[in-house]
Design a protein around this motif. Sequence first.
Motif, PDB file in Angstrom:
ATOM      1  N   UNK A   1      33.179 138.577   5.510  1.00  0.00           N
ATOM      2  CA  UNK A   1      33.611 137.338   4.901  1.00  0.00           C
ATOM      3  C   UNK A   1      33.775 138.198   3.477  1.00  0.00           C
ATOM      4  N   UNK A   2      35.381 137.575   2.999  1.00  0.00           N
ATOM      5  CA  UNK A   2      36.386 138.025   2.150  1.00  0.00           C
ATOM      6  C   UNK A   2      36.607 136.837   1.026  1.00  0.00           C
TER       7      UNK A   2
ATOM      8  N   UNK B   1      45.709 144.738   5.413  1.00  0.00           N
ATOM      9  CA  UNK B   1      46.231 142.928   4.732  1.00  0.00           C
ATOM     10  C   UNK B   1      45.673 142.318   3.826  1.00  0.00           C
ATOM     11  N   UNK B   2      44.877 142.164   2.901  1.00  0.00           N
ATOM     12  CA  UNK B   2      44.318 142.212   1.436  1.00  0.00           C
ATOM     13  C   UNK B   2      45.832 142.684   1.153  1.00  0.00           C
ATOM     14  N   UNK B   3      45.665 144.430   1.024  1.00  0.00           N
ATOM     15  CA  UNK B   3      46.432 144.614  -0.174  1.00  0.00           C
ATOM     16  C   UNK B   3      48.299 144.828   0.334  1.00  0.00           C
TER      17      UNK B   3
ATOM     18  N   UNK C   1      41.676 138.791  -7.469  1.00  0.00           N
ATOM     19  CA  UNK C   1      40.942 140.416  -6.804  1.00  0.00           C
ATOM     20  C   UNK C   1      40.373 139.344  -5.747  1.00  0.00           C
ATOM     21  N   UNK C   2      39.642 140.058  -5.241  1.00  0.00           N
ATOM     22  CA  UNK C   2      38.637 139.909  -3.631  1.00  0.00           C
ATOM     23  C   UNK C   2      38.095 141.200  -3.392  1.00  0.00           C
ATOM     24  N   UNK C   3      37.499 140.547  -2.239  1.00  0.00           N
ATOM     25  CA  UNK C   3      36.029 141.808  -2.347  1.00  0.00           C
ATOM     26  C   UNK C   3      35.348 141.304  -0.907  1.00  0.00           C
TER      27      UNK C   3
END
Length: 336
Positions: free
Chosen positions: A217-218, A281-283, A303-305
Amino acid sequence: MVRKMDRSGIQVRFYRATAIAGAGLSVVCIIGNGLCAFPLRLSIKWVVLFLICTTALFLLKREKYRVHMMFSAFVFLIFLFLPFAFLDSGGSNNNAVGYVFLLLISTTYLFSGWRRIFLAFGLVVVFMALHAAEYFHPDLVMVYSERSQFVDRMIQIPILLLVSFFIILHFAKEYERVNAKLDEYANIDALTGLYNRRMFNKAIEEAALDRENPAYLVLIDVDNFKRANDTYGHSVGDKVLQKLADLLQESFGYGRNNVSRWGGDEFAVIYYGDKNELSQRLEGIKNSFQDFITPYNGAADISFSSASVRVDGTVGQVLTQADHSLYQDKQKKHSS
């Protein structure tokens, strides 16, 4: 408002299909009567019906008078055309019952409220009155030979069935189209085109039950979104959300992955795959988003987690963990 507009559009398309079917039916019956060498007077009603249908199609473009025109056309068909056709075509020996049912189907769907009740009740009354008139005053009904009636049925019944099929098929397709649209409204976020919270909840429940395919989960949040909105206006704020949605969709919108607008300026991704690849991919999304926001003086960031959707943990625990990690990531940015 959306459903009202949809209903109006469907009614117009259905009415257009009915008018086209009526005009086509008239032409075929006129040609059939001519080929069978029936008296010309038998074709009068079909000429009248053709003129009604073509006029209805022409006037359909005038939106201001559309409802009144549709209602007037059916009043004419039920209270004038049907009695004339019944008496002129041999009374109960003709195919009046089929046309009555066709009119009833069209009336029920095309109209609502008092118009629907008036037309349906009027149709029943006219039908009963015509049969009563035929019984008590048979001299009012034109009489034709059995051969003529047989040929007439062989022409009109197949045509009537085809027209009925065409109209009901059109209704069925419209019903399917509207259901698909309503399903879209229920599952898709209007601004971004991503899945909404409802679909996210369904997807994460499925991921939690899947013991064979690991999922993550992102949570993604737009930093300083209110400031960007206040500084550059809501149109730019919408573009920010739409750009982030496009980046997420391009990177994760395939296979079993679920990309959703979680709410406001928050997004969620359920990703099936390798965690290292997920981080890369998030970067990449973060860098692309920063390039997009540069002309706006870096008014916003993301921001992401991420958290593993483990089968031994509850969905609530996964959401809490991801939300806590997201909060920590935002705190680090503020502190630095």
